[in-house]
Enzyme design. Structure first.
Site, PDB file in Angstrom:
ATOM      1  CB  SER A 153      -0.892   0.026   1.226  1.00  0.00           C
ATOM      2  OG  SER A 153      -0.169   0.544   2.320  1.00  0.00           O
ATOM      3  CE1 TYR A 166      -3.459  -2.003   5.351  1.00  0.00           C
ATOM      4  CE2 TYR A 166      -2.524   0.100   4.657  1.00  0.00           C
ATOM      5  CZ  TYR A 166      -3.259  -1.034   4.376  1.00  0.00           C
ATOM      6  OH  TYR A 166      -3.800  -1.188   3.127  1.00  0.00           O
ATOM      7  CE  LYS A 170      -1.570  -3.913   2.805  1.00  0.00           C
ATOM      8  NZ  LYS A 170      -2.007  -5.225   2.278  1.00  0.00           N
TER       9      LYS A 170
HETATM   10  P1  NAI Z   1     -11.833  -5.053   1.705  1.00  0.00           P
HETATM   11  O1  NAI Z   1     -12.027  -4.855   3.163  1.00  0.00           O
HETATM   12  O2  NAI Z   1     -13.007  -4.859   0.807  1.00  0.00           O
HETATM   13  O3  NAI Z   1     -11.222  -6.483   1.394  1.00  0.00           O
HETATM   14  C1  NAI Z   1     -10.393  -7.188   2.275  1.00  0.00           C
HETATM   15  C2  NAI Z   1     -10.973  -8.574   2.434  1.00  0.00           C
HETATM   16  O4  NAI Z   1     -10.080  -9.363   3.223  1.00  0.00           O
HETATM   17  C3  NAI Z   1     -12.319  -8.562   3.158  1.00  0.00           C
HETATM   18  O5  NAI Z   1     -13.307  -9.169   2.348  1.00  0.00           O
HETATM   19  C4  NAI Z   1     -12.048  -9.346   4.441  1.00  0.00           C
HETATM   20  O6  NAI Z   1     -13.146 -10.111   4.896  1.00  0.00           O
HETATM   21  C5  NAI Z   1     -10.872 -10.211   4.040  1.00  0.00           C
HETATM   22  N1  NAI Z   1     -10.111 -10.671   5.203  1.00  0.00           N
HETATM   23  C6  NAI Z   1      -9.744  -9.937   6.286  1.00  0.00           C
HETATM   24  N2  NAI Z   1      -9.084 -10.697   7.160  1.00  0.00           N
HETATM   25  C7  NAI Z   1      -9.006 -11.945   6.628  1.00  0.00           C
HETATM   26  C8  NAI Z   1      -8.421 -13.164   7.048  1.00  0.00           C
HETATM   27  N3  NAI Z   1      -7.782 -13.253   8.222  1.00  0.00           N
HETATM   28  N4  NAI Z   1      -8.518 -14.242   6.251  1.00  0.00           N
HETATM   29  C9  NAI Z   1      -9.163 -14.161   5.046  1.00  0.00           C
HETATM   30  N5  NAI Z   1      -9.748 -13.033   4.609  1.00  0.00           N
HETATM   31  C10 NAI Z   1      -9.664 -11.940   5.379  1.00  0.00           C
HETATM   32  O7  NAI Z   1     -10.664  -4.029   1.287  1.00  0.00           O
HETATM   33  P2  NAI Z   1      -9.895  -3.794  -0.108  1.00  0.00           P
HETATM   34  O8  NAI Z   1      -9.752  -2.338  -0.251  1.00  0.00           O
HETATM   35  O9  NAI Z   1     -10.486  -4.575  -1.201  1.00  0.00           O
HETATM   36  O10 NAI Z   1      -8.427  -4.346   0.263  1.00  0.00           O
HETATM   37  C11 NAI Z   1      -7.791  -5.410  -0.378  1.00  0.00           C
HETATM   38  C12 NAI Z   1      -6.305  -5.318  -0.128  1.00  0.00           C
HETATM   39  O11 NAI Z   1      -5.771  -4.123  -0.729  1.00  0.00           O
HETATM   40  C13 NAI Z   1      -5.916  -5.229   1.351  1.00  0.00           C
HETATM   41  O12 NAI Z   1      -4.734  -5.972   1.568  1.00  0.00           O
HETATM   42  C14 NAI Z   1      -5.640  -3.759   1.552  1.00  0.00           C
HETATM   43  O13 NAI Z   1      -4.781  -3.511   2.643  1.00  0.00           O
HETATM   44  C15 NAI Z   1      -5.022  -3.398   0.227  1.00  0.00           C
HETATM   45  N6  NAI Z   1      -5.061  -1.987  -0.099  1.00  0.00           N
HETATM   46  C16 NAI Z   1      -6.228  -1.366  -0.438  1.00  0.00           C
HETATM   47  C17 NAI Z   1      -6.232  -0.021  -0.767  1.00  0.00           C
HETATM   48  C18 NAI Z   1      -7.451   0.678  -1.219  1.00  0.00           C
HETATM   49  O14 NAI Z   1      -7.331   1.858  -1.652  1.00  0.00           O
HETATM   50  N7  NAI Z   1      -8.627   0.049  -1.189  1.00  0.00           N
HETATM   51  C19 NAI Z   1      -5.010   0.793  -0.663  1.00  0.00           C
HETATM   52  C20 NAI Z   1      -3.830   0.036  -0.360  1.00  0.00           C
HETATM   53  C21 NAI Z   1      -3.881  -1.291  -0.067  1.00  0.00           C
END
Ligand code: NAI
Length: 302
Positions: A153, A166, A170
Site C-alpha cells: 500500500s 499497517y 505492508k
Molecule cells: P476489503 O475490506 O473490501 O477487502 C479485504 C478482504 O479481506 C475482506 O473481504 C475481508 O473479509 C478479508 N479478510 C480480512 N481478514 C481476513 C483473514 N484473516 N482471512 C481471510 N480473509 C480476510 O478491502 P480492499 O480495499 O479490497 O483491500 C484489499 C487489499 O488491498 C488489502 O490488503 C488492503 O490492505 C489493500 N489496499 C487497499 C487499498 C485501497 O485503496 N482500497 C489501498 C492500499 C492497499
C-alpha cells in the site's frame, strides 16, 4: 496483444469476498481460471466472520459459467494457510496463481497504538501472506511454475499518518516478495507487488466523492497481467488505481566513496552526493547490492 487466457489455470485469491479481491477473482474466472475464493468474512478490524462473502462471489462466478470454490479459512494462521492451499489441491488438483490480498485495518496515531492493534494487523497482512504462500510455493516449486502477487500500500511504501502497524506489515510484504522472486527464479516462479488505490470498505469515508472513478475493477487489469502465464516480470512493485498504472522503484543512488577513513564531517560535506538519486541502480538482490561495493573495494563480489 492476444487475449490473456487462464484456461486450465488454478488461482487462489485471499480476501476475495469483497472489494479488490472480488474483482480479481471474477476477472480471473471470466478468463477461464478455476478460482479459490478465500474470505473470512469478518469486520474491517478483523473481528467476527461469515461465510456469506466468499459464497456470494463463488455463486456469481458459477452463474456466469465459471468454476470456483469457497474457502472460509483465516489467512492469519499456519493451519489456515495450509487449508486454503489444500482447498485448491482438493478441488482443482494444483495451484498456479496466488494473490495475497486479504486485509484489515486498525488505524491509530503511533502513541495510541496498542500491542493488539499491531499484532492483529501483522497477523493478517504479513503472517497471512507468509502462511498461504509457503505451502503454495512448495507446490509451485515442484511444478516449476507459479505466479505470486502480494498487496502492499502507499502507506507502506511512502508513509501515512495513523498507520504505523499497517505500513510496517505492508512494507514487510515488499521484502517477502523480493526474497521469493530471488528464490523462485530458477523454478519459474515470479513474485511481484501491487499497491492499489480503490474505493472499498477499507477506504469508506476517504474517497466517497470519487467512488466511481476509483472502482476496484480499474486496478484489476494490471493484476491479471502480472499473474498471467506469459508475464515473466518478477521482483517489481507497481501502483494501480483510477486507470493509472505505474512502477514503484527501489533504487540506490551512485553514492559517495570515501578515500581513507571517513569522518562524520566528511559525510556532512558530501551529503548532497550521498543523497543524490541521479543515475540510480536497482539491485535485484542483496548480493547484487553488495556487488556494487565489492567493485569499489576491488574485490570479487560474485
Ligand atoms: P476489503 O475490506 O473490501 O477487502 C479485504 C478482504 O479481506 C475482506 O473481504 C475481508 O473479509 C478479508 N479478510 C480480512 N481478514 C481476513 C483473514 N484473516 N482471512 C481471510 N480473509 C480476510 O478491502 P480492499 O480495499 O479490497 O483491500 C484489499 C487489499 O488491498 C488489502 O490488503 C488492503 O490492505 C489493500 N489496499 C487497499 C487499498 C485501497 O485503496 N482500497 C489501498 C492500499 C492497499
Amino acid at each position: 496483444m492476444t487475449d490473456l487466457d487462464f484456461a486450465g489455470q488454478v488461482a487462489i485469491v485471499t480476501g476475495a469476498g469483497g472489494g479488490l479481491g472480488r474483482s480479481y477473482a471474477l476477472e480471473l474466472a471470466r478468463r477461464g481460471a478455476r478460482v479459490v475464493v478465500n474470505d473470512l468474512g469478518g469486520a474491517l478490524d478483523g473481528t467476527g466472520g461469515s461465510q456469506a462473502a466468499a459464497d456470494g462471489v463463488v455463486a456469481q462466478i458459477r452463474e456466469a459459467g465459471g468454476e470456483a470454490v469457497a474457502s472460509h479459512h483465516s489467512v492469519s494462521t499456519a493451519e489456515g494457510g495450509e487449508a486454503i492451499v489444500q482447498c485448491a489441491l482438493d478441488a482443482f488438483g494444483t495451484v498456479d496463481v496466488l494473490i495475497n490480498n486479504a486485509g484489515i485495518l486498525r488505524d491509530r496515531s503511533f502513541p495510541k497504538l496498542t500491542g493488539d492493534d499491531l499484532e492483529a494487523v501483522l497477523k493478517v497482512h504479513l503472517y497471512g501472506a507468509f502462511h498461504v504462500t509457503q505451502p503454495a510455493f512448495r507446490v509451485m516449486k515442484e511444478r516449476r511454475y507459479g505466479r505470486l502477487l502480494f498487496t502492499s500500500s502507499a502507506a507502506g511504501l511512502f508513509g501515512n499518518f495513523g498507520q504505523a502497524n499497517y505500513a510496517a506489515a505492508k512494507a514487510g510484504l515488499v521484502g517477502l516478495s523480493g526474497v521469493l522472486a530471488v528464490e523462485g527464479a530458477k523454478y519459474g516462479i515470479t513474485s511481484n507487488v501491487i499497491s492499489p488505490i480503490a474505493a472499498s470498505r477499507l477506504t469508506e469515508g476517504l474517497m466517497d466523492e470519487v467512488t466511481d472513478k476509483l472502482r476496484p475493477d480499474l486496478v484489476t487489469p494490471l493484476v491479471v497481467f502480472l499473474v498471467s502465464p506469459g508475464c515473466t516480470i518478477t521482483h517489481e512493485v507497481y501502483t494501480a488505481g483510477g486507470g493509472r498504472f505505474a512502477r514503484v522503484l527501489l533504487g540506490v543512488g551512485p553514492g559517495w566513496f570515501a578515500e581513507g577513513e571517513p569522518t562524520a564531517e566528511e559525510v556532512a560535506d558530501q551529503i548532497d552526493r550521498i543523497r543524490s538519486a541521479s543515475n540510480y541502480t536497482e539491485p535485484l538482490s542483496a548480493v547484487q547490492e553488495a556487488g556494487l561495493l565489492a567493485e569499489h573495494l576491488g574485490i570479487d563480489g560474485s
